[in-house]
Design a protein around this motif. Structure first.
Motif, PDB file in Angstrom:
ATOM      1  N   LEU A  30       0.945  -1.337  -0.118  1.00 10.12           N
ATOM      2  CA  LEU A  30      -0.174  -0.035   0.154  1.00 10.12           C
ATOM      3  C   LEU A  30       0.840   1.257   0.113  1.00 10.12           C
ATOM      4  N   LEU A  31       0.619   2.295  -0.903  1.00 11.73           N
ATOM      5  CA  LEU A  31       1.260   3.361  -0.837  1.00 11.73           C
ATOM      6  C   LEU A  31       0.643   4.409  -0.111  1.00 11.73           C
ATOM      7  N   MET A  32      -0.569   4.509  -0.154  1.00 10.17           N
ATOM      8  CA  MET A  32      -1.286   5.434   0.659  1.00 10.17           C
ATOM      9  C   MET A  32      -2.592   4.891   0.816  1.00 10.17           C
ATOM     10  N   ALA A  33      -3.688   5.442   1.909  1.00  4.36           N
ATOM     11  CA  ALA A  33      -4.870   5.023   2.405  1.00  4.36           C
ATOM     12  C   ALA A  33      -5.529   6.077   2.887  1.00  4.36           C
ATOM     13  N   VAL A  34      -6.554   6.614   2.262  1.00  2.00           N
ATOM     14  CA  VAL A  34      -6.955   7.842   2.721  1.00  2.00           C
ATOM     15  C   VAL A  34      -8.658   7.836   2.880  1.00  2.00           C
ATOM     16  N   VAL A  35      -9.094   8.948   3.416  1.00  2.00           N
ATOM     17  CA  VAL A  35     -10.491   9.040   3.514  1.00  2.00           C
ATOM     18  C   VAL A  35     -11.025   9.822   2.203  1.00  2.00           C
ATOM     19  N   SER A  36     -11.923   9.512   1.701  1.00  2.00           N
ATOM     20  CA  SER A  36     -12.823  10.024   0.228  1.00  2.00           C
ATOM     21  C   SER A  36     -14.158  10.179   0.761  1.00  2.00           C
ATOM     22  N   GLY A  37     -14.927  10.778  -0.313  1.00  2.00           N
ATOM     23  CA  GLY A  37     -16.480  10.972  -0.241  1.00  2.00           C
ATOM     24  C   GLY A  37     -16.848  12.013   0.767  1.00  2.00           C
ATOM     25  N   SER A  38     -17.656  12.139   1.240  1.00  2.00           N
ATOM     26  CA  SER A  38     -18.413  13.285   2.043  1.00  2.00           C
ATOM     27  C   SER A  38     -17.708  13.708   3.212  1.00  2.00           C
ATOM     28  N   ARG A  39     -16.969  12.369   4.093  1.00  2.00           N
ATOM     29  CA  ARG A  39     -16.379  12.616   5.211  1.00  2.00           C
ATOM     30  C   ARG A  39     -15.025  13.702   4.857  1.00  2.00           C
ATOM     31  N   ALA A  40     -14.544  13.437   3.646  1.00  5.82           N
ATOM     32  CA  ALA A  40     -13.163  14.319   3.260  1.00  5.82           C
ATOM     33  C   ALA A  40     -13.576  15.445   2.705  1.00  5.82           C
ATOM     34  N   PRO A  46     -24.737  11.656   9.492  1.00 10.45           N
ATOM     35  CA  PRO A  46     -24.760  10.769  10.215  1.00 10.45           C
ATOM     36  C   PRO A  46     -24.526   9.366  10.001  1.00 10.45           C
ATOM     37  N   ASP A  47     -24.897   8.950   8.865  1.00 14.97           N
ATOM     38  CA  ASP A  47     -24.923   7.708   8.257  1.00 14.97           C
ATOM     39  C   ASP A  47     -24.073   7.529   7.184  1.00 14.97           C
ATOM     40  N   SER A  48     -23.072   8.414   6.858  1.00 13.57           N
ATOM     41  CA  SER A  48     -22.329   8.458   5.822  1.00 13.57           C
ATOM     42  C   SER A  48     -21.413   7.262   5.827  1.00 13.57           C
ATOM     43  N   ASP A  49     -20.900   6.378   4.636  1.00 11.75           N
ATOM     44  CA  ASP A  49     -20.077   5.450   4.795  1.00 11.75           C
ATOM     45  C   ASP A  49     -18.746   5.955   4.897  1.00 11.75           C
ATOM     46  N   TYR A  50     -17.745   5.123   5.460  1.00 14.54           N
ATOM     47  CA  TYR A  50     -16.412   5.661   5.566  1.00 14.54           C
ATOM     48  C   TYR A  50     -15.674   4.997   4.106  1.00 14.54           C
ATOM     49  N   ASP A  51     -15.659   5.894   3.283  1.00 15.88           N
ATOM     50  CA  ASP A  51     -15.014   5.601   2.075  1.00 15.88           C
ATOM     51  C   ASP A  51     -13.517   5.809   1.990  1.00 15.88           C
ATOM     52  N   VAL A  52     -12.915   4.623   2.224  1.00 13.25           N
ATOM     53  CA  VAL A  52     -11.524   4.438   2.350  1.00 13.25           C
ATOM     54  C   VAL A  52     -10.906   4.058   0.734  1.00 13.25           C
ATOM     55  N   ASN A 156     -38.417  17.546  -4.955  1.00 11.54           N
ATOM     56  CA  ASN A 156     -37.362  17.772  -4.112  1.00 11.54           C
ATOM     57  C   ASN A 156     -35.956  17.546  -4.546  1.00 11.54           C
ATOM     58  N   ILE A 157     -35.100  18.039  -3.733  1.00 10.49           N
ATOM     59  CA  ILE A 157     -33.608  17.638  -3.899  1.00 10.49           C
ATOM     60  C   ILE A 157     -32.993  17.363  -2.587  1.00 10.49           C
ATOM     61  N   ALA A 158     -32.391  15.982  -2.522  1.00  7.74           N
ATOM     62  CA  ALA A 158     -31.761  15.925  -1.231  1.00  7.74           C
ATOM     63  C   ALA A 158     -30.582  16.760  -1.235  1.00  7.74           C
ATOM     64  N   ALA A 159     -30.043  16.805   0.281  1.00  8.99           N
ATOM     65  CA  ALA A 159     -28.972  17.847   0.254  1.00  8.99           C
ATOM     66  C   ALA A 159     -27.573  17.165  -0.269  1.00  8.99           C
ATOM     67  N   LYS A 160     -27.668  15.796  -0.158  1.00 11.97           N
ATOM     68  CA  LYS A 160     -26.735  15.020  -0.884  1.00 11.97           C
ATOM     69  C   LYS A 160     -26.262  15.323  -2.309  1.00 11.97           C
ATOM     70  N   ARG A 161     -27.489  15.301  -3.088  1.00  9.34           N
ATOM     71  CA  ARG A 161     -27.759  15.322  -4.426  1.00  9.34           C
ATOM     72  C   ARG A 161     -27.192  16.939  -4.868  1.00  9.34           C
ATOM     73  N   TYR A 162     -27.540  18.069  -3.994  1.00 10.18           N
ATOM     74  CA  TYR A 162     -27.066  19.236  -4.055  1.00 10.18           C
ATOM     75  C   TYR A 162     -25.580  19.473  -3.990  1.00 10.18           C
ATOM     76  N   PHE A 163     -24.981  18.610  -2.959  1.00 11.17           N
ATOM     77  CA  PHE A 163     -23.517  18.816  -2.958  1.00 11.17           C
ATOM     78  C   PHE A 163     -22.636  18.109  -4.032  1.00 11.17           C
ATOM     79  N   TYR A 164     -23.129  16.828  -4.687  1.00  7.04           N
ATOM     80  CA  TYR A 164     -22.691  16.211  -5.587  1.00  7.04           C
ATOM     81  C   TYR A 164     -22.666  16.890  -6.915  1.00  7.04           C
ATOM     82  N   ALA A 165     -23.270  18.028  -6.965  1.00  7.23           N
ATOM     83  CA  ALA A 165     -23.297  18.813  -8.161  1.00  7.23           C
ATOM     84  C   ALA A 165     -22.451  20.155  -7.981  1.00  7.23           C
ATOM     85  N   LEU A 166     -22.850  20.598  -6.681  1.00 12.95           N
ATOM     86  CA  LEU A 166     -22.235  21.671  -6.179  1.00 12.95           C
ATOM     87  C   LEU A 166     -20.647  21.939  -6.086  1.00 12.95           C
TER      88      LEU A 166
END
Length: 264
Positions: A30-40, A46-52, A156-166
């Protein structure tokens, strides 16, 4: 390690254990391992996955066989932990195509393992050769696909969907304003780089707070100013300058880096 506060210690230990298991089972380094997705990105629920996300290199002999091995390692999502990694060859190949994902992983604010010495070299390569318009087109493509999925059956637009375009739209804007720098990965520094009007900053901060309190599928109010900003910026990639073609030099340097790493 950077910013361990966002990841609970027991979750971090479990992720580190699973990464070690991946390295052993798949015979990779392994060369690096990081957080991606909404946590990064700075807007978790509250229920976001831990995208490794991780990069790895195989033993030299693995690259010499007649049958190529898969260039991705994945594990099933268990307890909201999502492990997905790329072979360094795949990562470099996508980098040559102006895919910004590797750049983002390198900039992640949270690391699970100590970076290999090659990671600063990758970062330097990204910064020195990145094509601003190529990155802008990458982000515009992501953002437009997200906009197509904005609305639910009730409009309606979910907050998650806003962010994935914003976030892609703000990345395009940041590149327009300063094409010499790769856009920040996380939302707060990205907002600063995008030089937004105070009313937009306030609305985004409200969205971040709302998303932090609701599940991933939670809906939010409609925000016309943000929707207009997203639609406009995603269509302004032609205003981002094109870097002079250095593909041949870039390819040679990426090839040299790959060979050096495999030969270690």
């Amino acid at each position: 390690m950077q910013d361990t506060l966002s990841i609970a210690s027991e979750v971090r230990l479990e992720i580190e254990s699973r990464l070690a298991q991946v390295a052993g089972e798949d015979d990779v380094r392994l060369l690096m391992a990081v957080v991606s997705g909404s946590r990064a990105w700075g807007f978790p629920s509250p229920d976001s996955d831990y995208d490794v996300r991780f990069l790895y290199v195989r033993p030299r002999s693995a690259y010499l066989g007649l049958t190529p091995l898969r260039d991705v390692i994945e594990r099933p999502i268990v307890d909201e932990i999502d492990l997905n990694g790329w072979d360094i060859r795949k990562a470099l190949s996508l980098l040559l195509k102006h895919n910004a994902v590797l750049s983002e992983w390198i900039e992640s604010p949270i690391r699970y393992i100590n970076d290999d010495s090659v990671v600063p070299e990758l970062a330097e390569l990204c910064s020195r050769h990145f094509n601003p318009r190529g990155y802008a087109k990458h982000y515009a493509s992501l953002g437009k696909r997200s906009v197509e999925r904005w609305f639910d059956s009730e409009g309606n637009i979910a907050a998650k969907r806003y962010f994935y375009a914003l976030r892609p739209a703000l990345s395009v804007r940041a590149l327009r304003l300063d094409p010499s720098k790769r856009p920040p990965m996380s939302m707060q520094p990205l907002m600063q780089a995008a030089d937004l009007a105070p009313v937009i900053v306030e609305q985004i901060n409200v969205l971040i707070a709302r998303k932090a309190e609701t599940k991933e599928a939670g809906n939010t109010i409609r925000l016309p100013e943000i929707e207009q900003l997203v639609q406009e910026e995603l269509n302004r990639t032609d205003e981002v300058p094109e870097r002079l073609d250095q593909t041949e030099i870039f390819t040679e340097e990426a090839e040299a880096l790959f060979i050096e790493l495999v030969d270690r």
